[in-house]
Write an enzyme that holds these catalytic residues in place. Structure first.
Site: not given
Length: 255
Positions: A46-48, A78, A108, A142-143, A202, A204
């Site tokens: 997600g967005e850490s 991630c 990051r 993803i990023r 990821h 998942e």
């Protein structure tokens, strides 16, 4: 068996669906007291920074650090990898709190912005040896972060090449060392250290269930160590060789 999934933000629904496909219940974790009801935990991507702010809002960091320190299995994907790292660089201004536990340095946002997201076949012989199947897996980045350094007790499970146009990264000085430049042509993207597992990508979001089964194996081993007389369930990766085809996917995945 039930597995806790930190459900503050990010791909927690996808992890729960992946667990469901192999017959395991995922429990959404949003409050510190909910951690007492699970023996293992997945921290999703997600967005850490957002996840860290929400974790701080719900006073989750002390409970998460206690959970990691207790020896219970924890898997970070991630953003979850960033959370579990002892050291993270490339953070936004002001930084963010980390849970820690993994003896590694994580960048990051090593691979760039959302536009630089990509997929790649990764060599994973250790995963194949443990869970069967092919010696490669599909990595969805993803990023994504990347692991630049690991300590002596960290097992590297997968790495990937760095493109020639990848910017060189400065690793800040620590423990009396001088600042230095990371110039390796490969970065680490999956590691294991004791009760902790981490992937920069990821799993998942793919139909390959081996990473989730690998984590369940860690959960079984932890329970076996705690209660040697207990009978543990053993999983067969593919059953008759076609189990994934028989099980409907209730969320979109990348084949």
């Amino acid at each position: 068996m039930a597995v806790g999934v930190l459900a503050l933000q990010g791909s927690y629904n996808e992890h729960i669906a992946a667990l469901r496909r192999i017959g395991v219940k995922g429990i959404e974790i949003r409050k510190p007291e909910q951690l007492r009801g699970v023996d293992s935990l997945i921290i999703p991507g997600g967005e850490s920074t957002t996840m860290a702010k929400l974790a701080e809002l719900h006073n989750l960091f002390p409970a998460l650090r206690e959970f990691v320190g207790s020896g219970k299995p924890v898997w970070g994907t991630c953003a979850g990898l960033i959370f579990l790292a002892n050291k993270a660089i490339g953070q936004k201004t002001g930084g963010q709190d980390l849970i820690g536990g993994l003896d590694c340095t994580v960048h990051r946002n090593f691979f760039g912005s959302q536009l630089q997201s990509f997929e790649m076949e990764l060599s994973v012989p250790k995963l194949a040896e443990k869970e069967g199947g092919t010696s490669t897996c599909r990595g969805v980045f993803i990023r994504a972060p990347a692991i630049l350094e690991v300590g002596p007790n960290v097992e590297v499970i997968a790495d990937c090449p760095v493109s020639s146009d990848q910017l060189k990264v400065a690793i800040p000085a620590s423990d009396g060392q001088q600042e230095r430049e990371f110039t390796n042509n490969r970065v680490i993207v999956a590691i294991k250290q004791g009760n902790l597992l981490a992937t920069a990508f990821h799993p998942e979001l793919t139909s390959d269930s081996r990473w989730h089964r690998y984590f369940l194996g860690m959960v079984e081993e932890a329970k076996e160590e705690a209660t040697p007389s207990a009978v543990m369930v053993k999983y067969d990766l593919y059953g008759d060789g076609n189990d994934r085809a028989k099980k409907p996917h209730d969320l979109p995945i990348f084949e």
